[in-house]
Design a protein around this motif. Sequence first.
Motif, short mmCIF file in Angstrom:
data_model
loop_
_atom_site.label_atom_id
_atom_site.label_comp_id
_atom_site.label_asym_id
_atom_site.label_seq_id
_atom_site.Cartn_x
_atom_site.Cartn_y
_atom_site.Cartn_z
N ASN A 125 1.00 -1.17 0.24
CA ASN A 125 -0.17 0.07 0.64
C ASN A 125 0.67 1.34 0.23
OD1 ASN A 125 -2.21 1.65 0.27
ND2 ASN A 125 -2.34 1.99 2.26
N ASP A 126 1.89 1.38 0.94
CA ASP A 126 3.00 2.19 0.41
C ASP A 126 3.61 2.54 -0.30
OD1 ASP A 126 1.43 2.82 3.48
OD2 ASP A 126 2.71 1.55 4.06
N TRP A 127 4.53 1.85 -0.86
CA TRP A 127 5.54 1.50 -1.62
C TRP A 127 4.80 1.81 -3.25
CZ3 TRP A 127 10.25 2.55 -0.84
CH2 TRP A 127 11.18 2.38 0.21
N VAL A 128 3.79 0.98 -3.17
CA VAL A 128 3.10 0.58 -4.38
C VAL A 128 2.10 1.64 -5.24
CG1 VAL A 128 2.73 -0.39 -6.30
CG2 VAL A 128 3.89 -1.58 -4.35
N SER A 129 1.13 1.56 -4.08
CA SER A 129 -0.39 1.74 -4.36
C SER A 129 0.15 3.61 -4.47
CB SER A 129 -1.07 1.91 -3.65
OG SER A 129 -1.64 -0.34 -4.10
N LYS A 130 0.61 4.47 -2.74
CA LYS A 130 0.56 5.31 -2.67
C LYS A 130 1.95 6.28 -3.42
CE LYS A 130 -1.24 4.96 1.68
NZ LYS A 130 -1.22 5.25 3.50
N MET A 131 2.68 5.10 -4.33
CA MET A 131 4.13 5.66 -5.15
C MET A 131 2.92 6.42 -6.39
SD MET A 131 7.23 4.15 -5.72
CE MET A 131 7.89 4.48 -4.11
N ARG A 132 2.28 5.27 -6.53
CA ARG A 132 1.26 6.28 -7.71
C ARG A 132 0.63 6.84 -7.85
NH1 ARG A 132 -1.78 1.58 -8.08
NH2 ARG A 132 -3.62 2.63 -6.87
N ASP A 133 -0.58 7.13 -6.82
CA ASP A 133 -1.26 8.40 -6.28
C ASP A 133 -0.94 9.17 -5.86
OD1 ASP A 133 -3.12 6.00 -6.42
OD2 ASP A 133 -3.69 5.36 -4.70
N TYR A 134 0.54 9.06 -4.88
CA TYR A 134 0.14 10.64 -4.23
C TYR A 134 0.26 11.74 -5.88
CZ TYR A 134 -0.26 9.33 0.29
OH TYR A 134 -0.21 8.54 1.64
N PRO A 135 1.57 11.14 -6.44
CA PRO A 135 1.57 11.75 -8.26
C PRO A 135 0.54 12.31 -8.86
CG PRO A 135 2.65 10.26 -7.57
CD PRO A 135 2.44 9.82 -6.90
N LEU A 136 -0.23 11.31 -9.01
CA LEU A 136 -1.42 11.37 -9.49
C LEU A 136 -2.23 12.66 -8.77
CD1 LEU A 136 -3.78 10.28 -11.71
CD2 LEU A 136 -4.26 9.10 -10.07
N LEU A 137 -2.36 12.09 -7.44
CA LEU A 137 -2.97 13.86 -6.60
C LEU A 137 -1.85 15.10 -6.53
CD1 LEU A 137 -3.95 11.54 -3.61
CD2 LEU A 137 -5.47 12.21 -5.80
N GLY A 138 -0.86 15.16 -7.35
CA GLY A 138 -0.72 16.33 -7.13
C GLY A 138 0.32 16.70 -5.63
N ILE A 139 1.02 15.81 -5.25
CA ILE A 139 1.91 15.95 -4.19
C ILE A 139 3.29 15.71 -4.43
CG2 ILE A 139 1.80 14.80 -1.72
CD1 ILE A 139 -1.21 13.78 -1.01
N PRO A 140 3.57 16.92 -3.64
CA PRO A 140 4.84 17.56 -4.62
C PRO A 140 6.53 16.62 -4.35
CG PRO A 140 4.54 19.30 -3.03
CD PRO A 140 3.54 17.49 -3.36
N ILE A 141 5.83 16.15 -2.44
CA ILE A 141 7.09 15.23 -1.69
C ILE A 141 6.25 13.84 -1.42
CG2 ILE A 141 8.71 15.22 -0.44
CD1 ILE A 141 9.13 18.31 -0.75
N TYR A 142 6.73 13.07 -1.40
CA TYR A 142 6.18 11.75 -1.25
C TYR A 142 7.86 10.98 0.15
CZ TYR A 142 4.55 6.99 0.14
OH TYR A 142 3.50 5.94 -0.03
N ALA A 143 7.14 10.61 1.30
CA ALA A 143 8.74 10.02 2.25
C ALA A 143 8.40 9.07 2.53
CB ALA A 143 9.43 11.40 3.42
N ILE A 144 8.84 8.01 2.69
CA ILE A 144 8.40 6.22 2.95
C ILE A 144 9.63 6.28 3.97
CG2 ILE A 144 8.16 4.12 2.85
CD1 ILE A 144 7.26 5.31 -0.45
#
Length: 197
Positions: A125-144
Amino acid sequence: MTITPDETRKVSPQYRAMRDTVEQMRDRLPGKFEITKEGIVHDMMAPGRPHEYTAGLVSRRLEKNMPDAIWAFMGTPDVEDEPEGIKRHPDVMVIAREDMEGEGSFHPSTLIAAIEIVSRSNPDNDWVSKMRDYPLLGIPIYAIFDPRTGTGAVLSEIHPTPQGPRYATRKDFVYGEDVTIGEWTISTDGLPRYGQS
């Protein structure tokens, strides 16, 4: 500065039905519910102490470096883009205090960064799905931050690809190193790992 979603974009009936279902299930079933392009994600296990402790440490360390007008916020509400059909709940949201005012979910355009602590029970969910969804939503930075392995990554610089928007830059780190999220650098020393007592 508050940016409101474009009201001219249509919300699908399917998304509305999923959102209603999630709201009903939240009161009846344990765990965390989110909505992705593929449907409802249910992480059945409530986050444990190492997960929540990591989120708290990351939040506090960030806020020590931030101006008062920026928060590293933990808690509700969700981040939602209704026309895109996505409703997510980052573990920590970096957001301007003024953008927290009002009612309902945060619009993704108000987030400076989304931070996730990888779930022991559903790491994809964090390494695959959110890595796809967050740029789609325009969130400029995603930290895991991944307590399973003591590693993590900071993703930034959204760019178009044939599969949709993706992060162009990825900076991996291991626990013990300093990590930079946006304009702020924090230590990862002492972050808990799963299975440690």
